[in-house]
Design a protein around this motif. Structure first.
Motif, PDB file in Angstrom:
ATOM      1  N   LEU A  91       0.811  -1.218   0.000  1.00  0.00           N
ATOM      2  CA  LEU A  91       0.000   0.000   0.000  1.00  0.00           C
ATOM      3  C   LEU A  91       0.846   1.270   0.000  1.00  0.00           C
ATOM      4  N   ALA A  92       2.047   1.189   0.535  1.00  0.00           N
ATOM      5  CA  ALA A  92       2.931   2.359   0.588  1.00  0.00           C
ATOM      6  C   ALA A  92       3.711   2.545  -0.704  1.00  0.00           C
ATOM      7  N   ALA A  93       3.749   1.503  -1.532  1.00  0.00           N
ATOM      8  CA  ALA A  93       4.551   1.564  -2.754  1.00  0.00           C
ATOM      9  C   ALA A  93       4.063   2.686  -3.660  1.00  0.00           C
TER      10      ALA A  93
ATOM     11  N   GLU B 243       8.506  -2.317  -4.234  1.00  0.00           N
ATOM     12  CA  GLU B 243       9.378  -1.990  -3.109  1.00  0.00           C
ATOM     13  C   GLU B 243       8.762  -0.863  -2.303  1.00  0.00           C
ATOM     14  N   ALA B 244       8.911  -0.959  -1.007  1.00  0.00           N
ATOM     15  CA  ALA B 244       8.383   0.077  -0.128  1.00  0.00           C
ATOM     16  C   ALA B 244       9.302   1.286  -0.151  1.00  0.00           C
TER      17      ALA B 244
ATOM     18  N   ALA C  11      -3.477   9.498   0.645  1.00  0.00           N
ATOM     19  CA  ALA C  11      -3.748   9.277   2.063  1.00  0.00           C
ATOM     20  C   ALA C  11      -3.408   7.845   2.458  1.00  0.00           C
ATOM     21  N   ILE C  12      -3.724   6.889   1.606  1.00  0.00           N
ATOM     22  CA  ILE C  12      -3.401   5.482   1.872  1.00  0.00           C
ATOM     23  C   ILE C  12      -1.886   5.294   1.891  1.00  0.00           C
ATOM     24  N   ARG C  13      -1.189   5.856   0.888  1.00  0.00           N
ATOM     25  CA  ARG C  13       0.277   5.727   0.844  1.00  0.00           C
ATOM     26  C   ARG C  13       0.910   6.337   2.086  1.00  0.00           C
ATOM     27  N   THR C  14       0.430   7.507   2.487  1.00  0.00           N
ATOM     28  CA  THR C  14       0.982   8.177   3.665  1.00  0.00           C
ATOM     29  C   THR C  14       0.732   7.354   4.924  1.00  0.00           C
ATOM     30  N   ALA C  15      -0.497   6.890   5.105  1.00  0.00           N
ATOM     31  CA  ALA C  15      -0.825   6.089   6.297  1.00  0.00           C
ATOM     32  C   ALA C  15      -0.028   4.792   6.316  1.00  0.00           C
ATOM     33  N   ALA C  16       0.123   4.160   5.157  1.00  0.00           N
ATOM     34  CA  ALA C  16       0.881   2.903   5.094  1.00  0.00           C
ATOM     35  C   ALA C  16       2.357   3.141   5.395  1.00  0.00           C
ATOM     36  N   THR C  17       2.917   4.220   4.868  1.00  0.00           N
ATOM     37  CA  THR C  17       4.320   4.543   5.128  1.00  0.00           C
ATOM     38  C   THR C  17       4.543   4.826   6.611  1.00  0.00           C
TER      39      THR C  17
END
Length: 178
Positions: A119-121, A127-128, A153-159
């Protein structure tokens, strides 16, 4: 009920507890997060956070976490970033009277790390991103506010969750675990 959350009926929710008593309602709340309209989904996510995530974790918390990971990975869930934020809250929470519950909940969050990586990719890369310097929620410009771009928002929360998983330490979790 479909395949999303299909296994949640196998959990003996009525035997588990949350902050306000029996966890028998968790099944319905997870369903509202998955399929409810925006107000219903938001209310359900808030209820779940109060019940299983803050301030202490409960025996129902560890049972709920795999389903939260499933929701976070499901494109049709309205507030996937909120689900990831709840997972981060669970990772930060504990229950000094029940360290076994705390460790189980933290391990369940850590077990979903591969989903957070996906989700952060950025731009579909497997790769993260580098999470060693991932910002805390308080470091983001709109901390606590909804994002105009749900994917961002998903990428930020996952990171942020990846950073929390990688930096996690607590008295209930041995070093190198959860």
């Amino acid at each position: 009920m479909g395949t999303v959350l299909g296994a949640m009926r196998n959990v003996r929710w009525h035997e588990l507890q949350h902050a306000y008593g029996s966890a028998s309602q968790v099944l319905g709340v997870l369903s509202r997060i998955a399929w409810g309209d925006a107000p219903s989904s938001d209310e359900a996510l808030n209820d779940l956070e109060r019940w299983i995530g803050t301030p202490p974790v409960f025996d129902s918390t560890a049972a709920t976490v795999p389903f939260l990971w499933e929701l976070a990975a499901t494109d049709t869930v309205r507030d996937r970033a909120g689900v990831l934020d709840l997972l981060a809250t669970i990772l930060a929470a504990g229950n000094p009277e029940h360290p076994t519950w705390t460790r189980a909940a933290h391990e369940a969050v850590a077990e979903g790390r591969a989903t957070a990586v996906r989700l952060a990719a950025v731009t579909g890369s497997p790769e993260a991103p580098d999470v060693s310097d991932a910002p805390d929620a308080s470091d983001t410009p709109d901390a606590g506010g909804p994002s105009d771009d749900p994917a961002q928002a998903i990428r930020t929360a996952a990171t942020q969750l990846l950073g929390a998983i990688d930096r996690h330490t607590c008295s209930a979790c041995p070093p190198g675990e959860a």
